[in-house]
Design an enzyme around this catalytic site. Structure first.
Site, PDB file in Angstrom:
ATOM      1  N   GLY A 119       0.777  -1.230   0.000  1.00  0.00           N
ATOM      2  CA  GLY A 119       0.000   0.000   0.000  1.00  0.00           C
ATOM      3  C   GLY A 119       0.807   1.278   0.000  1.00  0.00           C
ATOM      4  O   GLY A 119       0.298   2.336   0.414  1.00  0.00           O
ATOM      5  N   THR A 150       1.555   0.818  -7.464  1.00  0.00           N
ATOM      6  CA  THR A 150       0.731   0.764  -8.667  1.00  0.00           C
ATOM      7  C   THR A 150       0.560   2.151  -9.276  1.00  0.00           C
ATOM      8  O   THR A 150       0.603   2.315 -10.507  1.00  0.00           O
ATOM      9  CB  THR A 150      -0.644   0.149  -8.337  1.00  0.00           C
ATOM     10  OG1 THR A 150      -0.446  -1.165  -7.791  1.00  0.00           O
ATOM     11  CG2 THR A 150      -1.508   0.052  -9.568  1.00  0.00           C
ATOM     12  N   LYS A 195       2.334  -7.264 -14.289  1.00  0.00           N
ATOM     13  CA  LYS A 195       2.225  -7.665 -12.885  1.00  0.00           C
ATOM     14  C   LYS A 195       2.348  -9.187 -12.871  1.00  0.00           C
ATOM     15  O   LYS A 195       1.389  -9.894 -13.205  1.00  0.00           O
ATOM     16  CB  LYS A 195       0.867  -7.232 -12.323  1.00  0.00           C
ATOM     17  CG  LYS A 195       0.592  -7.677 -10.889  1.00  0.00           C
ATOM     18  CD  LYS A 195       1.157  -6.704  -9.892  1.00  0.00           C
ATOM     19  CE  LYS A 195       0.710  -7.057  -8.472  1.00  0.00           C
ATOM     20  NZ  LYS A 195       1.159  -6.062  -7.494  1.00  0.00           N
ATOM     21  N   ASP A 212      -4.486  -4.689 -10.183  1.00  0.00           N
ATOM     22  CA  ASP A 212      -3.428  -3.699 -10.408  1.00  0.00           C
ATOM     23  C   ASP A 212      -3.247  -3.436 -11.900  1.00  0.00           C
ATOM     24  O   ASP A 212      -3.003  -2.300 -12.310  1.00  0.00           O
ATOM     25  CB  ASP A 212      -2.119  -4.183  -9.790  1.00  0.00           C
ATOM     26  CG  ASP A 212      -2.147  -4.138  -8.270  1.00  0.00           C
ATOM     27  OD1 ASP A 212      -3.015  -3.440  -7.715  1.00  0.00           O
ATOM     28  OD2 ASP A 212      -1.313  -4.800  -7.639  1.00  0.00           O
ATOM     29  N   PRO A 232       2.931  13.531  -4.860  1.00  0.00           N
ATOM     30  CA  PRO A 232       2.076  13.988  -3.755  1.00  0.00           C
ATOM     31  C   PRO A 232       0.770  13.207  -3.723  1.00  0.00           C
ATOM     32  O   PRO A 232       0.433  12.473  -4.656  1.00  0.00           O
ATOM     33  CB  PRO A 232       1.827  15.462  -4.108  1.00  0.00           C
ATOM     34  CG  PRO A 232       1.916  15.507  -5.605  1.00  0.00           C
ATOM     35  CD  PRO A 232       2.957  14.485  -5.986  1.00  0.00           C
ATOM     36  N   LEU A 249      -2.857  12.834  -4.430  1.00  0.00           N
ATOM     37  CA  LEU A 249      -3.655  13.458  -5.486  1.00  0.00           C
ATOM     38  C   LEU A 249      -5.144  13.246  -5.226  1.00  0.00           C
ATOM     39  O   LEU A 249      -5.587  12.114  -5.049  1.00  0.00           O
ATOM     40  CB  LEU A 249      -3.282  12.873  -6.852  1.00  0.00           C
ATOM     41  CG  LEU A 249      -1.827  13.074  -7.278  1.00  0.00           C
ATOM     42  CD1 LEU A 249      -1.548  12.334  -8.579  1.00  0.00           C
ATOM     43  CD2 LEU A 249      -1.502  14.550  -7.422  1.00  0.00           C
TER      44      LEU A 249
END
Length: 208
Positions: free
Chosen positions: A13, A17, A33, A44, A184, A186
């Site tokens: 986490g 991705t 993947k 993903d 950052p 988003l």
């Protein structure tokens, strides 16, 4: 040489991705993947296709798709599937390629083999993705050490989250690794906002 990168994480986490989608889009690369654990909701591969604006032809099918949302070794056992790590070979006919691992670098694929072990066999440059929040220094330095002790080529570290200048600098300096940039948080997270953020906070020439 054709650019091929492995996107690995310091934990589950952390934003692998999202970073993979941004990088694949910026490079015009295909995405793979190798092992997908957990098939409820968006996979993903589907997320990268959507967020990176990739055509379906640029998504390489997973080698294993496991229904149980768990570490691959355990998900395979529960699903009654035998994973053969030696069969995991990056496709060579896709040109530029972004490969995404699962969880952290020491997540087990079988009871004997981790993702880091497979990365060592591939010997492709790894982009390590780390969060910026509390605990990232320890997780990042441990991940760097795990990769280095296996002689995995480390291309650099990419951060995802709010700015944490001292933590980011400390990890890059103590880990002896290049800081590639920081995505950052988003909101909204869309193909357009992701592409713009990657272009603003990363130098694409670092991947060419």
């Amino acid at each position: 040489m054709t650019e091929r990168f492995v996107i690995a994480g310091t934990d589950t986490g952390v934003g692998k991705t999202i970073l993979a989608a941004a990088l694949a889009s910026a490079l015009g690369a295909a995405y793979w993947k190798p092992i997908q654990s957990g098939l409820d909701g968006e996979s993903d591969s589907e997320a990268v296709c959507r967020l990176g604006g990739l055509s379906p032809e640029r998504i390489v099918p997973e080698a294993w798709r496991l229904t149980t949302p768990a570490s691959p070794h355990r998900a395979a056992e529960i699903d009654g599937v035998a994973i053969t790590p030696e069969r995991l070979q990056p496709p060579v006919d896709k040109g530029r390629l972004v490969i995404e691992g699962a969880g952290g670098v020491l997540v087990p694929i079988t009871r004997c083999v981790t993702f880091a072990d497979v990365f060592a066999r591939w010997h492709l440059p790894v982009v390590l993705v780390a969060r910026t929040t509390l605990g990232t220094i320890n997780h990042s330095l441990l991940s760097i050490e795990a990769l280095r002790c296996r002689d995995v080529p480390l291309h650099g570290i990419a951060f995802v989250g709010p700015p944490a200048a001292d933590s980011e600098h400390t990890i890059a300096e103590m880990g002896g690794v290049r800081r590639l940039g920081r995505l950052p948080v988003l909101d909204p997270l869309t193909p357009a906002t992701l592409a713009a953020a990657f272009a603003t906070h990363f130098d694409a020439t670092n991947f060419l």
